[in-house]
Structure formats: C-alpha cells, structure tokens
Design a protein around this motif. Structure first.
Motif, PDB file in Angstrom:
ATOM      1  N   THR A 134     -42.985  10.896 -61.146  1.00 44.27           N
ATOM      2  CA  THR A 134     -43.883  11.756 -60.388  1.00 44.27           C
ATOM      3  C   THR A 134     -43.185  13.066 -60.046  1.00 44.27           C
ATOM      4  OG1 THR A 134     -43.177  10.530 -58.428  1.00 44.27           O
ATOM      5  CG2 THR A 134     -45.283   9.911 -59.397  1.00 44.27           C
ATOM      6  N   ALA A 135     -43.957  14.061 -59.647  1.00 41.86           N
ATOM      7  CA  ALA A 135     -43.405  15.397 -59.406  1.00 41.86           C
ATOM      8  C   ALA A 135     -42.281  15.371 -58.389  1.00 41.86           C
ATOM      9  CB  ALA A 135     -44.516  16.347 -58.955  1.00 41.86           C
ATOM     10  N   HIS A 136     -42.481  14.674 -57.275  1.00 42.59           N
ATOM     11  CA  HIS A 136     -41.448  14.697 -56.227  1.00 42.59           C
ATOM     12  C   HIS A 136     -40.175  13.976 -56.664  1.00 42.59           C
ATOM     13  CE1 HIS A 136     -43.640  10.946 -55.353  1.00 42.59           C
ATOM     14  NE2 HIS A 136     -42.520  10.495 -54.822  1.00 42.59           N
ATOM     15  N   VAL A 137     -40.325  12.943 -57.500  1.00 45.42           N
ATOM     16  CA  VAL A 137     -39.152  12.237 -58.009  1.00 45.42           C
ATOM     17  C   VAL A 137     -38.396  13.131 -58.998  1.00 45.42           C
ATOM     18  CG1 VAL A 137     -38.387  10.299 -59.436  1.00 45.42           C
ATOM     19  CG2 VAL A 137     -40.093   9.936 -57.644  1.00 45.42           C
ATOM     20  N   ALA A 138     -39.110  13.776 -59.915  1.00 48.60           N
ATOM     21  CA  ALA A 138     -38.467  14.659 -60.891  1.00 48.60           C
ATOM     22  C   ALA A 138     -37.758  15.822 -60.197  1.00 48.60           C
ATOM     23  CB  ALA A 138     -39.512  15.186 -61.871  1.00 48.60           C
ATOM     24  N   LEU A 139     -38.365  16.355 -59.164  1.00 47.15           N
ATOM     25  CA  LEU A 139     -37.763  17.471 -58.435  1.00 47.15           C
ATOM     26  C   LEU A 139     -36.525  17.034 -57.670  1.00 47.15           C
ATOM     27  CD1 LEU A 139     -41.122  19.007 -57.237  1.00 47.15           C
ATOM     28  CD2 LEU A 139     -39.436  20.206 -58.663  1.00 47.15           C
ATOM     29  N   ALA A 140     -36.553  15.814 -57.145  1.00 45.59           N
ATOM     30  CA  ALA A 140     -35.362  15.286 -56.468  1.00 45.59           C
ATOM     31  C   ALA A 140     -34.216  15.132 -57.460  1.00 45.59           C
ATOM     32  CB  ALA A 140     -35.687  13.947 -55.803  1.00 45.59           C
ATOM     33  N   GLU A 141     -34.536  14.686 -58.677  1.00 49.49           N
ATOM     34  CA  GLU A 141     -33.507  14.549 -59.712  1.00 49.49           C
ATOM     35  C   GLU A 141     -32.936  15.911 -60.095  1.00 49.49           C
ATOM     36  OE1 GLU A 141     -35.664  12.514 -62.734  1.00 49.49           O
ATOM     37  OE2 GLU A 141     -35.484  10.529 -61.788  1.00 49.49           O
ATOM     38  N   GLN A 142     -33.784  16.920 -60.143  1.00 48.45           N
ATOM     39  CA  GLN A 142     -33.312  18.278 -60.442  1.00 48.45           C
ATOM     40  C   GLN A 142     -32.389  18.787 -59.322  1.00 48.45           C
ATOM     41  OE1 GLN A 142     -36.680  20.838 -61.253  1.00 48.45           O
ATOM     42  NE2 GLN A 142     -37.581  19.344 -62.661  1.00 48.45           N
ATOM     43  N   HIS A 143     -32.717  18.447 -58.103  1.00 51.63           N
ATOM     44  CA  HIS A 143     -31.896  18.839 -56.946  1.00 51.63           C
ATOM     45  C   HIS A 143     -30.478  18.275 -57.084  1.00 51.63           C
ATOM     46  CE1 HIS A 143     -30.318  18.446 -52.823  1.00 51.63           C
ATOM     47  NE2 HIS A 143     -31.117  19.441 -52.472  1.00 51.63           N
ATOM     48  N   VAL A 144     -30.410  17.008 -57.468  1.00 53.06           N
ATOM     49  CA  VAL A 144     -29.105  16.366 -57.648  1.00 53.06           C
ATOM     50  C   VAL A 144     -28.350  17.011 -58.806  1.00 53.06           C
ATOM     51  CG1 VAL A 144     -27.945  14.217 -58.255  1.00 53.06           C
ATOM     52  CG2 VAL A 144     -29.877  14.175 -56.662  1.00 53.06           C
ATOM     53  N   GLY A 147     -26.687  20.201 -58.041  1.00 53.78           N
ATOM     54  CA  GLY A 147     -25.635  20.169 -57.037  1.00 53.78           C
ATOM     55  C   GLY A 147     -26.000  20.870 -55.737  1.00 53.78           C
ATOM     56  N   HIS A 148     -27.289  20.906 -55.423  1.00 51.11           N
ATOM     57  CA  HIS A 148     -27.724  21.555 -54.189  1.00 51.11           C
ATOM     58  C   HIS A 148     -27.365  20.704 -52.973  1.00 51.11           C
ATOM     59  CE1 HIS A 148     -31.018  23.889 -56.578  1.00 51.11           C
ATOM     60  NE2 HIS A 148     -29.825  24.450 -56.674  1.00 51.11           N
ATOM     61  N   ARG A 149     -27.282  21.326 -51.842  1.00 49.79           N
ATOM     62  CA  ARG A 149     -27.002  20.613 -50.600  1.00 49.79           C
ATOM     63  C   ARG A 149     -28.311  20.050 -50.034  1.00 49.79           C
ATOM     64  NH1 ARG A 149     -25.396  24.671 -45.800  1.00 49.79           N
ATOM     65  NH2 ARG A 149     -25.782  22.719 -44.673  1.00 49.79           N
ATOM     66  N   PHE A 155     -36.213  17.349 -50.397  1.00 47.17           N
ATOM     67  CA  PHE A 155     -36.469  18.539 -51.207  1.00 47.17           C
ATOM     68  C   PHE A 155     -37.602  18.288 -52.199  1.00 47.17           C
ATOM     69  CE2 PHE A 155     -35.792  20.813 -55.220  1.00 47.17           C
ATOM     70  CZ  PHE A 155     -35.757  22.134 -54.799  1.00 47.17           C
ATOM     71  N   GLY A 156     -37.525  17.156 -52.891  1.00 50.84           N
ATOM     72  CA  GLY A 156     -38.545  16.832 -53.887  1.00 50.84           C
ATOM     73  C   GLY A 156     -39.935  16.751 -53.280  1.00 50.84           C
ATOM     74  N   GLU A 157     -40.043  16.116 -52.124  1.00 55.14           N
ATOM     75  CA  GLU A 157     -41.344  15.989 -51.474  1.00 55.14           C
ATOM     76  C   GLU A 157     -41.872  17.341 -51.014  1.00 55.14           C
ATOM     77  OE1 GLU A 157     -40.628  13.195 -48.403  1.00 55.14           O
ATOM     78  OE2 GLU A 157     -40.593  11.451 -49.752  1.00 55.14           O
TER      79      GLU A 157
END
Length: 380
Positions: A134-144, A147-149, A155-157
């Motif tokens: 889902t969008a929020h899961v994919a965005l959370a993976e991109q955050h990791v 290397g964002h804080r 962030f994903g949500e």
C-alpha cells in the motif's frame, strides 16, 4: 476508440457492438469494456503527466511525491466507477453522442477512487493493495532507504494522506475539463459532491463500527455498505452519468438507476465481505482473513453472530483470538455465508427488475445486466 477519444476527434461514438451470433451480454461487455478502460487510462495518463511535471518545477522532491500519487492511480484497478458512469450516460443518450466531451468526467472518478483507497488503507493499516505494498507502506520503505530521520511508519502515513488529498484535488481539476454546458456541469458537480459526502459518511461509520462493535448490527453493517460502497461504486456513478447526459432528477431513468445502483452496490460489498475472508490473495491482491482478524463488524460477521447457536457463539468468541482459519470455519457453520450468498442473489434480481421497465438504451440495458452479475460474482 481510446486514441480517438483522447485526441478529441472520435470518428465513432462507441466500439462496434456484438455480432448477431454472439451471447449479447458477453459480447457487449467484451466489445465496450476494453476500449473504455483504455480511453480512461489514456486520459488519466495525459492529465497526470502534465500535473507531475508542474509539481516537479517546485522541487525535485515534489516530483517524486507527485509521481507516487500518479502511480497509485495508474497501477491496476478495474475502473468499475468510470464504467458504471459511462453506462449511466450511454443509457440516456443512446449511441448518437460522442464520448470525448464527457471522458474527463468519467476518468475523474478514478482519481476520487484513489483518494478513498489510499486513505482507507491508512485507516485500516492495510499492507497490500492490488498485490503491491500500500502507499503508506511503500513510502515508509522509501524513508528507510533514504536514511531519513524520524519514524518511517509515521512518515509513510502522513505522506499517503497527502497523496489522497492530491488525488481529490486532481479529480476536481479533471472534472472541470468536461466539455458540457455550464448549467449541466453544475448539476454534475452537485451529484459528484453528494457522492463524496456519502463516501465520507460511510467511511466514518466503518471506522466507528470497528471501535464500537458491541453496538453494531446487521442493519448498521448494511448501512455502511450502502454509503461506503454502493453509493460511490455503482449508484452515484450511474446518476453521475445521467447528469452528464442532462437527465433531470425527476426522470424515471433516475429512479431506475437509483434502485439498480443501490442493489448492485450492496451486493458488491457483500461479495467483498466474502472475498475478504475466503478469497484467494493471489486474485484479490489482499491477505485473506483481515476482517476476521480485526473483528471488523461486516455484514458477514454480524450475521454469523446473529444466526449462531449459543454454543457456536461461545466458539466464535473463543476463536476470535485464535487462528483465522478456524474462525472462518465457524462462520460457515453458522449459515452466515449461505445467507450472504442469498442476499447477493436477491439484490441482483432486484437490480435486474429495476432495469426491466427502465427507459434505457437497449445496448446499455444489456451491459448493465451483465455488469450486475460480473460485479457481484467475481473472485477479485
């Protein structure tokens, strides 16, 4: 049809109809659906390319954000809402009007749908949609990966909510590109706004039900289905199409669409309830059993509790914290699955009865007959 429709210079108003020797329902759906979906996809793709490019001019990160929103719209989906809207329009105008002027309005419904899906996935904490994260899961993976804080999930949500919001705005902008008389477009907007209000109402009731299951019932579960699904999946898109055709709200066709849309829309959600528990994840794109795992008060689960014997009810309560497979078996044993299947069949029959006397174009009648069955007897 697709290329002509997008270019705005269609030389024919619809795909070729079925041959004399074909099964009329199968042939009509095959003849129209593929071309219609292609036209909607091209309209969305052209519109979104320009929108993403504009946002990318603000900042390179905005380009990536907008691209994520674009991908959420264009990847997968059955385009059910734009299909019903098309047949609502076609049922009123017959085969004499060209499609390009109303195509942006039909495509706008897919942007509205993406808004609802992305927000719904955040609220339900869903991890997959259409076989993908889902969008929020994919965005959370991109955050990791970047290397964002901060908290990747948070962030994903947050960004997924913004993606949904952007799709809502995009839907408004694309709808405005429909080339119909201004007075008619005002009525179309009124129908569209009512669709959005009812979608939010149904979504709220859905959230409330999960947090107040003790005060839920079969009637309230069906009310959720009516507003969360029936309204914006079938009923309002059909009425939206009728508005695009300039049909007044007191016309008999509007009454027929209202009755048909409510019946098919509720049956669609009831089928979703069954697929959510017993469907094949490879076909549905979502894990099976999530509704049972969370205790979501769907019509299926409410019926199971209502129909259960005292011993079955105790078993259901014990199994609620155990393996989902066992809970799914218990629901079958109560007779709830059989009852839901009967409810689906009854609603499809009612929808077809609504079409019988409706002043609707013959080809549209055939297509809507097929869609009533296809939308409610699906595996995904």
């Amino acid at each position: 049809m697709a290329n002509d429709a997008v270019a705005g210079n269609a030389t024919r108003v619809a795909p070729t109809g079925p041959g004399d020797g074909d099964d009329p329902v199968r042939a009509v759906l095959a003849a129209y659906t593929q071309d219609l979906i292609a036209a909607v996809h091209e309209t969305l793709s052209t519109f979104l390319t320009a929108e993403v490019d504009t946002l990318a001019e603000i900042d390179t990160s905005m380009g990536r954000f907008a691209a994520a929103a674009r991908d959420a719209v264009l990847v997968g989906g059955k385009r059910i809402r734009s299909t019903f809207a098309y047949w609502g329009w076609r049922g009123a105008v017959g085969g004499v009007e060209a499609l390009p002027p109303v195509l942006p309005a039909l495509a706008a419904l897919e942007l509205l749908h993406t808004f609802a899906l992305v927000h719904d996935d955040v609220m339900d904490a869903s991890t997959t949609r259409r076989g993908r994260p889902t969008a929020h899961v994919a965005l959370a993976e991109q955050h990791v990966a970047a290397g964002h804080r901060g908290d990747p999930s948070r962030f994903g949500e947050a960004v997924a909510v913004l993606i949904g919001d952007l799709c809502m705005v995009w839907a408004d902008r694309l709808l405005a590109q429909a080339t119909v008389p201004s007075a008619r477009l005002f009525e179309v907007r009124r129908c569209y706004d009512q669709m959005r209000v009812e979608t939010v109402a149904g979504q709220y009731l859905d959230v409330l039900g999960e947090n107040d299951p003790a005060n839920w019932s079969v009637d309230r579960a069906l009310r959720v289905a009516r507003y969360k699904t029936a309204s914006y999946t079938v009923q309002r898109p059909l009425l939206f199409g009728a508005c695009l055709a300039g049909i007044p709200h007191d016309d008999p066709l509007v009454s027929a669409y209202t009755r048909y849309g409510l019946a098919v829309g509720e049956a669609f959600q009831l089928r979703d309830d069954l697929l959510g528990v017993y469907g094949d994840p490879a076909a549905t794109g979502k894990p099976a059993g999530d509704d049972l795992r969370t205790g979501k008060p769907t019509t299926l689960l409410m019926l199971a509790r209502e129909l259960a014997t005292p011993a079955q009810l105790r078993a259901l309560e014990r199994a609620a914290d155990g393996p989902v497979d066992r809970l799914a078996e218990l629901v079958v044993e109560t007779g709830a699955v059989t009852r839901v299947e009967r409810m689906i069949a009854e609603r499809v029959s009612d929808a077809l009865a609504a079409l019988d006397a409706a002043p609707v174009d013959r080809t549209a009648r055939t297509a809507l007959t097929g869609l009533a069955t296809a939308a409610t007897n699906r595996r995904a």
